[in-house]
Design an enzyme around this catalytic site. Structure first.
Site, PDB file in Angstrom:
ATOM      1  N   ARG A   1       0.845  -1.207   0.000  1.00 35.55           N
ATOM      2  CA  ARG A   1       0.000   0.000   0.000  1.00 35.55           C
ATOM      3  C   ARG A   1       0.876   1.251   0.000  1.00 35.55           C
ATOM      4  NH1 ARG A   1      -1.402   1.528   4.731  1.00 35.55           N
ATOM      5  NH2 ARG A   1      -2.205  -0.486   5.421  1.00 35.55           N
TER       6      ARG A   1
ATOM      7  N   TYR B   1     -17.767  16.802 -13.743  1.00 36.83           N
ATOM      8  CA  TYR B   1     -18.189  15.416 -13.939  1.00 36.83           C
ATOM      9  C   TYR B   1     -19.287  15.046 -12.924  1.00 36.83           C
ATOM     10  CZ  TYR B   1     -17.679  10.332 -13.861  1.00 36.83           C
ATOM     11  OH  TYR B   1     -17.905   8.986 -13.876  1.00 36.83           O
TER      12      TYR B   1
ATOM     13  N   ASP C   1      -8.991  19.204 -12.813  1.00 37.32           N
ATOM     14  CA  ASP C   1      -9.269  17.883 -13.367  1.00 37.32           C
ATOM     15  C   ASP C   1      -8.962  17.966 -14.865  1.00 37.32           C
ATOM     16  OD1 ASP C   1     -10.469  15.657 -14.578  1.00 37.32           O
ATOM     17  OD2 ASP C   1     -12.082  15.555 -13.097  1.00 37.32           O
TER      18      ASP C   1
ATOM     19  N   LYS D   1      -9.937   7.053 -18.561  1.00 37.15           N
ATOM     20  CA  LYS D   1     -10.307   7.656 -19.847  1.00 37.15           C
ATOM     21  C   LYS D   1      -9.098   7.681 -20.790  1.00 37.15           C
ATOM     22  CE  LYS D   1     -13.973   8.142 -17.359  1.00 37.15           C
ATOM     23  NZ  LYS D   1     -14.225   9.345 -16.597  1.00 37.15           N
TER      24      LYS D   1
HETATM   25  C1  LIG Z   1     -14.636   9.626 -15.298  1.00 39.14           C
HETATM   26  C2  LIG Z   1     -14.260  10.941 -14.725  1.00 39.14           C
HETATM   27  C3  LIG Z   1     -13.992  11.082 -13.360  1.00 39.14           C
HETATM   28  C4  LIG Z   1     -14.119   9.921 -12.389  1.00 39.14           C
HETATM   29  O1  LIG Z   1     -13.198   8.934 -12.643  1.00 39.14           O
HETATM   30  P1  LIG Z   1     -13.430   7.363 -12.312  1.00 39.14           P
HETATM   31  O2  LIG Z   1     -12.162   6.760 -12.782  1.00 39.14           O
HETATM   32  O3  LIG Z   1     -14.633   6.922 -13.093  1.00 39.14           O
HETATM   33  O4  LIG Z   1     -13.657   7.269 -10.858  1.00 39.14           O
HETATM   34  C5  LIG Z   1     -13.608  12.327 -12.899  1.00 39.14           C
HETATM   35  N1  LIG Z   1     -13.520  13.382 -13.727  1.00 39.14           N
HETATM   36  C6  LIG Z   1     -13.782  13.291 -15.048  1.00 39.14           C
HETATM   37  C7  LIG Z   1     -13.670  14.496 -15.907  1.00 39.14           C
HETATM   38  C8  LIG Z   1     -14.168  12.076 -15.591  1.00 39.14           C
HETATM   39  O5  LIG Z   1     -14.453  11.991 -16.899  1.00 39.14           O
END
Ligand SMILES: *Cc1c(COP(=O)(O)O)cnc(C)c1O
Length: 418
Positions: free
Chosen positions: A61, A122, A197, A222
């Site tokens: 961890r 998101y 983000d 993504k």
């Molecule tokens: C998908 C997404 C998240 C969350 O991510 P996960 O891997 O699904 O937990 C956060 N911000 C954006 C812009 C996203 O597209």
């Protein structure tokens, strides 16, 4: 921390172009075998020679060499100025998902802190702030359209402790001026932590730390992973004090990325530059096609001059990305027909993979956003979001045209039965 896995880079690619960095940053051949990719280190614990005497690795961890390789990579790609003398992985931290990364990042805040957040972040991020952290952490969150610097200047106060930006946003693809936001925020409260983000843009198209931001977040699920086959998230810190606290929090909360996911993500990142070049180029072509189509009311795409923040896009982004949002002429029935008749574009949530995806934000990804907020943001029944993949763009255009023909049929059928 001296270990064969985290010291002694053979060469420093930090001055190289990003197409080279995605292949080499933070990587070094395995010291025992010379393997060019790190092994997937599944061991949870490491033998010690004598109590407290070890190779720098104690428990997975806290220390995992596969995860470290990914963490060094993402820190380098986002231009963190931290070295491995400042932080074990130069400011990179990997988590079990994008939301796990966000949850850990929010723990930088004391209970009751005031936060300003972009209004159409998101859906899952919105839900965490509104439905979890307002209650459990007492966070006082003000949602604000950060694509307007005037509105941000009103929302940002000397007691605001964090600014949470997403740009481009999802699904309305609003673009926030990162340099403008950091200038305003620093003036109001130099201590405020600025988080971006960067999932939609990726470091190929945009690097928020270069615009004065402190921390970058990615859902690696993504574009970073890029193959729709791994779930993960990363944080990249640019200041030693944030890195130190995040390292403590990552270990204390324990929502770490598994070694297998770290390997998959690292493997995906090696082609990030190649993939993004294709995503960028195909999306421009498809956005132009949609903009000139008679069955399309409006296209929102950062790469079109018609985008409301096109000037900011040109100043801060190196490419427009592969996400396109458009409004189909008609309503729910036309949208449904369009979505059902596509063959190459898969009807699915998520984005950023090699395969093209299409989705209906109002019913799918943004169902958890309150209806009145959806209305304010323009997430209507005829809004459709495309994640343009890396297939041949000619086939993607033909697929969209087929969907348009089906949507037209829905209109004719509705008119006949009326
Ligand atoms: C998908 C997404 C998240 C969350 O991510 P996960 O891997 O699904 O937990 C956060 N911000 C954006 C812009 C996203 O597209």
């Amino acid at each position: 921390m001296h270990s064969p896995y985290n010291r002694g880079m053979t060469h420093d690619p930090s001055s190289a172009h990003i197409g080279t960095k995605v292949v080499h940053t933070g990587q070094r051949p395995d010291p025992s075998t010379g393997a060019v990719m790190p092994p997937i280190s599944l061991a949870t614990t490491y033998e010690q020679e004598s109590p407290g005497v070890h190779k720098g690795l104690e428990y997975t961890r806290t220390h995992n060499p596969t995860r470290f390789a990914l963490e060094r990579m993402v820190a380098g790609l986002e231009n963190s100025p931290l070295t491995e003398d400042d932080d074990l992985t130069g400011g990179g931290f990997a988590f079990a998902s994008g939301l796990a990364a966000m949850a850990t990042c929010l723990e930088l805040m004391d209970a009751g802190s005031r936060i300003v957040a972009m209004d159409d972040i998101y859906g899952g991020s919105n839900r965490m702030l509104r439905r979890v952290r307002q209650r459990t952490q007492g966070l006082d969150v003000e949602f604000c359209d950060l694509s307007s610097l005037d509105r941000f200047a009103q929302a940002m106060t000397p007691v605001t402790k964090m600014v949470w930006v997403e740009t481009p946003t999802n699904p309305t693809l609003k673009v926030a001026d990162l340099s403008g936001i950091s200038a305003i925020a620093r003036k109001a409260n130099p201590e405020a932590i600025l988080v971006c983000d960067n999932t939609f843009a990726t470091p190929i198209n945009q690097t928020p730390l270069d615009h004065g931001f402190d921390i970058v977040l990615h859902s690696t699920t993504k574009y970073m992973g890029g193959h729709s086959d791994s779930l993960g998230g990363v944080l990249i810190a640019s200041k030693p004090e944030h890195a130190e606290t995040l390292r403590f929090l990552q270990n204390s909360l324990g929502a770490v990325m598994s070694p297998f996911e770290a390997y998959m993500t690292l493997r995906g990142i090696k082609t990030l530059d190649v993939r993004m070049a294709r995503h960028n180029a195909s999306a421009v072509e498809i956005a132009r096609f949609l903009a000139s189509h008679s069955q399309v009311e409006r296209v929102v795409f950062p790469g079109l001059e018609s985008h409301p923040h096109h000037e900011v896009v040109q100043k801060q982004m190196r490419g427009p990305g592969g996400m396109i949002t458009f409004y189909l002429a008609g309503g729910l029935e036309e949208s449904r027909r369009f979505l059902e008749s596509l063959e190459i574009f898969a009807l699915a949530e998520s984005l950023g993979g090699v395969e093209s995806l299409v989705e209906h934000p109002a019913i799918m990804t943004h169902a958890s956003v309150p209806p009145e907020m959806r209305r304010e943001l323009g997430i209507s029944d005829n809004m459709i979001r495309l994640s343009v993949g890396v297939e041949d763009v000619r086939d993607l255009l033909a697929d969209i045209e087929k969907g348009m023909a089906a949507a037209k049929g829905a209109r004719a059928a509705a008119a006949a039965s009326a």
